[in-house]
Design a protein around this motif. Sequence first.
Motif, PDB file in Angstrom:
ATOM      1  N   UNK A 255      -1.904 -61.971  -6.345  1.00 25.17           N
ATOM      2  CA  UNK A 255      -2.227 -62.750  -5.153  1.00 25.17           C
ATOM      3  C   UNK A 255      -3.015 -63.979  -5.575  1.00 25.17           C
ATOM      4  N   UNK A 256      -2.298 -65.029  -5.955  1.00 24.34           N
ATOM      5  CA  UNK A 256      -2.944 -66.261  -6.408  1.00 24.34           C
ATOM      6  C   UNK A 256      -2.848 -67.332  -5.336  1.00 24.34           C
ATOM      7  N   UNK A 257      -3.018 -66.937  -4.084  1.00 28.18           N
ATOM      8  CA  UNK A 257      -2.791 -67.859  -2.979  1.00 28.18           C
ATOM      9  C   UNK A 257      -4.001 -68.687  -2.593  1.00 28.18           C
ATOM     10  N   UNK A 258      -5.153 -68.438  -3.151  1.00 28.41           N
ATOM     11  CA  UNK A 258      -6.337 -69.151  -2.692  1.00 28.41           C
ATOM     12  C   UNK A 258      -6.587 -70.462  -3.434  1.00 28.41           C
ATOM     13  N   UNK A 259      -5.685 -70.880  -4.305  1.00 31.19           N
ATOM     14  CA  UNK A 259      -5.793 -72.176  -4.962  1.00 31.19           C
ATOM     15  C   UNK A 259      -5.003 -73.185  -4.141  1.00 31.19           C
ATOM     16  N   UNK A 260      -5.504 -74.387  -3.994  1.00 31.60           N
ATOM     17  CA  UNK A 260      -4.839 -75.371  -3.151  1.00 31.60           C
ATOM     18  C   UNK A 260      -4.632 -76.681  -3.901  1.00 31.60           C
TER      19      UNK A 260
ATOM     20  N   UNK B  73      -0.696 -68.519 -12.893  1.00 31.74           N
ATOM     21  CA  UNK B  73       0.303 -67.976 -11.974  1.00 31.74           C
ATOM     22  C   UNK B  73       0.566 -68.965 -10.835  1.00 31.74           C
ATOM     23  N   UNK B  74      -0.491 -69.538 -10.318  1.00 37.11           N
ATOM     24  CA  UNK B  74      -0.353 -70.512  -9.234  1.00 37.11           C
ATOM     25  C   UNK B  74       0.479 -71.717  -9.684  1.00 37.11           C
ATOM     26  N   UNK B  75       0.172 -72.247 -10.849  1.00 36.95           N
ATOM     27  CA  UNK B  75       0.910 -73.411 -11.348  1.00 36.95           C
ATOM     28  C   UNK B  75       2.393 -73.040 -11.548  1.00 36.95           C
ATOM     29  N   UNK B  76       2.663 -71.853 -12.075  1.00 39.12           N
ATOM     30  CA  UNK B  76       4.057 -71.413 -12.235  1.00 39.12           C
ATOM     31  C   UNK B  76       4.757 -71.349 -10.879  1.00 39.12           C
ATOM     32  N   UNK B  77       4.066 -70.874  -9.858  1.00 41.14           N
ATOM     33  CA  UNK B  77       4.662 -70.818  -8.509  1.00 41.14           C
ATOM     34  C   UNK B  77       4.992 -72.223  -7.994  1.00 41.14           C
ATOM     35  N   UNK B  78       4.171 -73.190  -8.341  1.00 37.36           N
ATOM     36  CA  UNK B  78       4.329 -74.560  -7.833  1.00 37.36           C
ATOM     37  C   UNK B  78       5.259 -75.422  -8.683  1.00 37.36           C
TER      38      UNK B  78
END
Length: 162
Positions: A27-32, A153-158
């Motif tokens: 759950x890496x959703x809290x980075x914006x 993980x967040x960067x990979x998602x984006x």
Amino acid sequence: MGAVQVKKALSAITSGVGIGMIVWGCNANNLHTQDPAWKTYRNNRYGFEFPYPKTWQTLGNPDNSDGIALVSPNKKTVEIRSHASKPLLISSKQNLKPVSNFQTNQGVSGVLAVEVGEKVTVMKLTITQKQLEYHWQGQSDSQEFQNYYRLFYYIAQEYKIS
């Protein structure tokens, strides 16, 4: 304890740590990225982009503009790298494409893997699309990887392909 037992124990610990980091970081959703603390790297030659922290420094851009390497200003051992290339030709027996296990927020499927090593742990995203291979990775010292997992993980998602 024999050498074989030590190797088996280290392998089990390494696998357990890797799986634990994957479960913990799902759950890496809290980075914006709307936060002004982010920049976007865009590769016009191959049409890919991804966000990265604006304080990170460029290690250099290859002469052929295939990608970029970035390093954290606080820890020179923490890096993000990305490039694209045409896949090498290999025989049809070896040309088995790995099963996709990840999808970016853009909806592009790829393979995301975490390679846990004694000293360095690397998260790698590989996407094969339209005769090109896109590679992105984030790496840090293994002992500190849990501190960077969510960021990577967040960067990979984006990660996006135009």
